[in-house]
Design a protein around this motif. Structure first.
Motif, PDB file in Angstrom:
ATOM      1  N   THR A  49       0.838  -1.193   0.000  1.00 55.48           N
ATOM      2  CA  THR A  49       0.000   0.000   0.000  1.00 55.48           C
ATOM      3  C   THR A  49       0.873   1.243   0.000  1.00 55.48           C
ATOM      4  N   GLY A  50       0.383   2.299  -0.623  1.00 50.14           N
ATOM      5  CA  GLY A  50       1.145   3.532  -0.738  1.00 50.14           C
ATOM      6  C   GLY A  50       1.432   4.181   0.602  1.00 50.14           C
ATOM      7  N   ARG A  51       0.473   4.132   1.531  1.00 54.97           N
ATOM      8  CA  ARG A  51       0.649   4.763   2.829  1.00 54.97           C
ATOM      9  C   ARG A  51       1.713   4.029   3.644  1.00 54.97           C
ATOM     10  N   PHE A  52       1.657   2.733   3.651  1.00 46.52           N
ATOM     11  CA  PHE A  52       2.576   1.938   4.468  1.00 46.52           C
ATOM     12  C   PHE A  52       3.976   1.927   3.885  1.00 46.52           C
ATOM     13  N   CYS A  53       4.092   1.985   2.574  1.00 50.83           N
ATOM     14  CA  CYS A  53       5.391   1.852   1.914  1.00 50.83           C
ATOM     15  C   CYS A  53       5.970   3.186   1.477  1.00 50.83           C
ATOM     16  N   ASP A  54       5.625   4.279   2.141  1.00 49.66           N
ATOM     17  CA  ASP A  54       6.203   5.569   1.758  1.00 49.66           C
ATOM     18  C   ASP A  54       7.685   5.599   2.127  1.00 49.66           C
ATOM     19  N   ASP A  55       8.390   6.576   1.633  1.00 52.75           N
ATOM     20  CA  ASP A  55       9.836   6.629   1.804  1.00 52.75           C
ATOM     21  C   ASP A  55      10.281   6.979   3.217  1.00 52.75           C
ATOM     22  N   SER A  56       9.461   7.675   3.961  1.00 54.05           N
ATOM     23  CA  SER A  56       9.891   8.126   5.285  1.00 54.05           C
ATOM     24  C   SER A  56       9.879   7.010   6.326  1.00 54.05           C
ATOM     25  N   GLY A  57       9.003   6.041   6.173  1.00 55.72           N
ATOM     26  CA  GLY A  57       8.900   4.964   7.150  1.00 55.72           C
ATOM     27  C   GLY A  57       8.090   5.332   8.376  1.00 55.72           C
ATOM     28  N   ALA A  58       7.486   6.514   8.376  1.00 54.52           N
ATOM     29  CA  ALA A  58       6.726   6.960   9.545  1.00 54.52           C
ATOM     30  C   ALA A  58       5.493   6.096   9.771  1.00 54.52           C
TER      31      ALA A  58
END
Length: 101
Positions: free
Chosen positions: A38-47
């Motif tokens: 998913t885009g939210r979980f796999c974003d670059d920041s890791g937040a």
């Protein structure tokens, strides 16, 4: 006595659920390199990954504090237990929403 048994059983269930979610979140990032992530979980920041991993643990601690303060200060054990369950339920719900969108 009934309150202590109920609170103990709910705490044991919450610890088991938190442990299983923490273990599952360790491997949830494996799908980030594929189209299944998913885009939210796999974003670059890791937040969001940290929110999904540590959210249930933080809400478990907040729920325990809520119940203890409700029992000691407000003298309302069953009401504080119900409020503690609601506080805890936000953590796993947020973690699952983060991963599955």
């Amino acid at each position: 006595m009934g309150f202590a048994v109920t609170a103990g059983l709910l705490l044991a269930a919450a610890v088991a659920i938190t442990g299983l979610l923490f273990f599952g979140m360790i491997f949830a990032s494996d799908s980030c390199g594929t189209s299944a992530g998913t885009g939210r979980f796999c974003d670059d920041s890791g937040a969001w990954m940290l929110v999904a991993m540590f959210g249930p643990t933080v809400t478990l601690a907040a729920a325990v504090v809520t119940v203890v303060l409700g029992v000691v200060w407000a003298r309302r054990p069953w009401t504080s237990l119900a409020l503690g369950v609601l506080v805890y339920a936000t953590g796993p719900a947020l973690a699952l929403f983060t991963v599955f969108g």
